[in-house]
Design a protein around this motif. Structure first.
Motif, mmCIF file in Angstrom:
data_model
loop_
_atom_site.group_PDB
_atom_site.id
_atom_site.type_symbol
_atom_site.label_atom_id
_atom_site.label_comp_id
_atom_site.label_asym_id
_atom_site.label_seq_id
_atom_site.Cartn_x
_atom_site.Cartn_y
_atom_site.Cartn_z
ATOM 1 N N ALA A 219 0.813 -1.221 0.000
ATOM 2 C CA ALA A 219 0.000 0.000 0.000
ATOM 3 C C ALA A 219 0.842 1.265 0.000
ATOM 4 C CB ALA A 219 -0.928 -0.006 1.214
ATOM 5 N N GLU A 220 2.119 1.140 0.328
ATOM 6 C CA GLU A 220 3.007 2.312 0.354
ATOM 7 C C GLU A 220 3.528 2.591 -1.049
ATOM 8 O OE1 GLU A 220 3.843 4.439 2.794
ATOM 9 O OE2 GLU A 220 2.541 3.364 4.163
ATOM 10 N N CYS A 221 3.846 3.829 -1.289
ATOM 11 C CA CYS A 221 4.495 4.176 -2.549
ATOM 12 C C CYS A 221 5.807 4.873 -2.227
ATOM 13 C CB CYS A 221 3.603 5.059 -3.411
ATOM 14 S SG CYS A 221 3.073 6.567 -2.612
ATOM 15 N N ALA A 222 6.709 4.764 -3.136
ATOM 16 C CA ALA A 222 8.011 5.404 -2.932
ATOM 17 C C ALA A 222 7.819 6.912 -2.892
ATOM 18 C CB ALA A 222 8.965 5.012 -4.051
ATOM 19 N N PRO A 223 8.492 7.574 -1.964
ATOM 20 C CA PRO A 223 8.361 9.022 -1.901
ATOM 21 C C PRO A 223 8.919 9.670 -3.163
ATOM 22 C CG PRO A 223 10.028 8.264 -0.373
ATOM 23 C CD PRO A 223 9.403 7.053 -0.978
ATOM 24 N N CYS A 224 8.327 10.773 -3.536
ATOM 25 C CA CYS A 224 8.814 11.470 -4.720
ATOM 26 C C CYS A 224 9.177 12.901 -4.352
ATOM 27 C CB CYS A 224 7.787 11.431 -5.831
ATOM 28 S SG CYS A 224 6.203 12.146 -5.366
ATOM 29 N N LEU A 225 9.902 13.507 -5.222
ATOM 30 C CA LEU A 225 10.345 14.872 -5.008
ATOM 31 C C LEU A 225 9.391 15.852 -5.665
ATOM 32 C CD1 LEU A 225 14.114 14.424 -5.859
ATOM 33 C CD2 LEU A 225 13.077 14.559 -3.603
ATOM 34 N N HIS A 226 9.433 17.063 -5.197
ATOM 35 C CA HIS A 226 8.681 18.128 -5.836
ATOM 36 C C HIS A 226 9.203 18.260 -7.265
ATOM 37 C CE1 HIS A 226 7.305 22.216 -6.699
ATOM 38 N NE2 HIS A 226 6.315 21.914 -5.875
ATOM 39 N N HIS A 227 8.321 18.588 -8.190
ATOM 40 C CA HIS A 227 8.726 18.667 -9.602
ATOM 41 C C HIS A 227 9.822 19.705 -9.851
ATOM 42 C CE1 HIS A 227 5.644 21.822 -9.401
ATOM 43 N NE2 HIS A 227 6.294 22.390 -10.401
ATOM 44 N N ASP A 228 9.988 20.657 -8.942
ATOM 45 C CA ASP A 228 11.027 21.680 -9.099
ATOM 46 C C ASP A 228 12.407 21.229 -8.622
ATOM 47 O OD1 ASP A 228 9.211 23.454 -10.137
ATOM 48 O OD2 ASP A 228 8.902 24.550 -8.260
ATOM 49 N N ALA A 229 12.496 20.069 -8.023
ATOM 50 C CA ALA A 229 13.789 19.574 -7.528
ATOM 51 C C ALA A 229 14.731 19.338 -8.710
ATOM 52 C CB ALA A 229 13.598 18.290 -6.738
ATOM 53 N N PRO A 230 16.019 19.475 -8.487
ATOM 54 C CA PRO A 230 16.979 19.263 -9.579
ATOM 55 C C PRO A 230 16.854 17.867 -10.188
ATOM 56 C CG PRO A 230 18.073 20.173 -7.649
ATOM 57 C CD PRO A 230 16.676 19.821 -7.236
ATOM 58 N N ARG A 231 17.069 17.797 -11.469
ATOM 59 C CA ARG A 231 16.976 16.514 -12.187
ATOM 60 C C ARG A 231 17.917 15.479 -11.582
ATOM 61 N NH1 ARG A 231 15.581 13.585 -16.444
ATOM 62 N NH2 ARG A 231 17.111 12.638 -17.822
ATOM 63 N N ALA A 232 19.116 15.898 -11.190
ATOM 64 C CA ALA A 232 20.073 14.966 -10.587
ATOM 65 C C ALA A 232 19.507 14.336 -9.322
ATOM 66 C CB ALA A 232 21.386 15.682 -10.281
ATOM 67 N N ALA A 233 18.767 15.103 -8.529
ATOM 68 C CA ALA A 233 18.165 14.564 -7.310
ATOM 69 C C ALA A 233 17.116 13.516 -7.660
ATOM 70 C CB ALA A 233 17.549 15.682 -6.476
ATOM 71 N N HIS A 234 16.295 13.798 -8.673
ATOM 72 C CA HIS A 234 15.290 12.823 -9.118
ATOM 73 C C HIS A 234 15.959 11.530 -9.574
ATOM 74 C CE1 HIS A 234 11.486 15.082 -9.053
ATOM 75 N NE2 HIS A 234 12.213 16.149 -9.343
ATOM 76 N N LEU A 235 17.022 11.670 -10.367
ATOM 77 C CA LEU A 235 17.721 10.487 -10.884
ATOM 78 C C LEU A 235 18.381 9.686 -9.769
ATOM 79 C CD1 LEU A 235 19.325 12.000 -14.110
ATOM 80 C CD2 LEU A 235 17.361 10.439 -13.959
#
Length: 111
Positions: free
Chosen positions: A9-25
């Motif tokens: 039921a849990e989902c992986a946390p995500c970053l705000h769309h404004d976060a740097p691309r490197a952080a998302h990757l």
């Protein structure tokens, strides 16, 4: 509900769309490595951690926890899920109390 159901039921946390691309990757790669190793999403309670430190906390925790054996990680995941549930319950009770006024527990008002 057992831990497997709760994890599903849990989902992986995500970053705000404004976060740097490197952080998302970096976060996506770390989560993928964790899920590959343990077969479920990474769970961490970040209560009390400033949002500006969330990515760093998660990345450090994933790297540390990837070294755990399955039993050790299962126990830690269960504890993190308890912390998350506790925080969610507190949030719900706090919201309910502020929007509906006092409620009763065993006939006594609780604020």
């Amino acid at each position: 509900m057992d831990i497997a159901e709760a994890l599903a039921a849990e989902c992986a946390p995500c970053l705000h769309h404004d976060a740097p691309r490197a952080a998302h990757l970096a976060l996506r790669a770390a989560h993928a490595a964790y899920e590959s190793r343990f077969g479920h999403v990474f769970v961490i309670c970040l209560d009390g951690v400033p949002p500006s430190q969330h990515v760093d906390q998660v990345l450090v925790a994933i790297r540390t926890r990837l070294a755990h054996d399955a039993d050790e990680e299962r126990a830690l995941t269960a504890e993190e899920m308890r912390r998350l549930a506790r925080g969610r319950i507190i949030d719900l009770v706090t919201e309910a109390g502020s929007s509906q006024g006092p409620f009763l527990v065993a006939g006594q008002p609780v604020r």
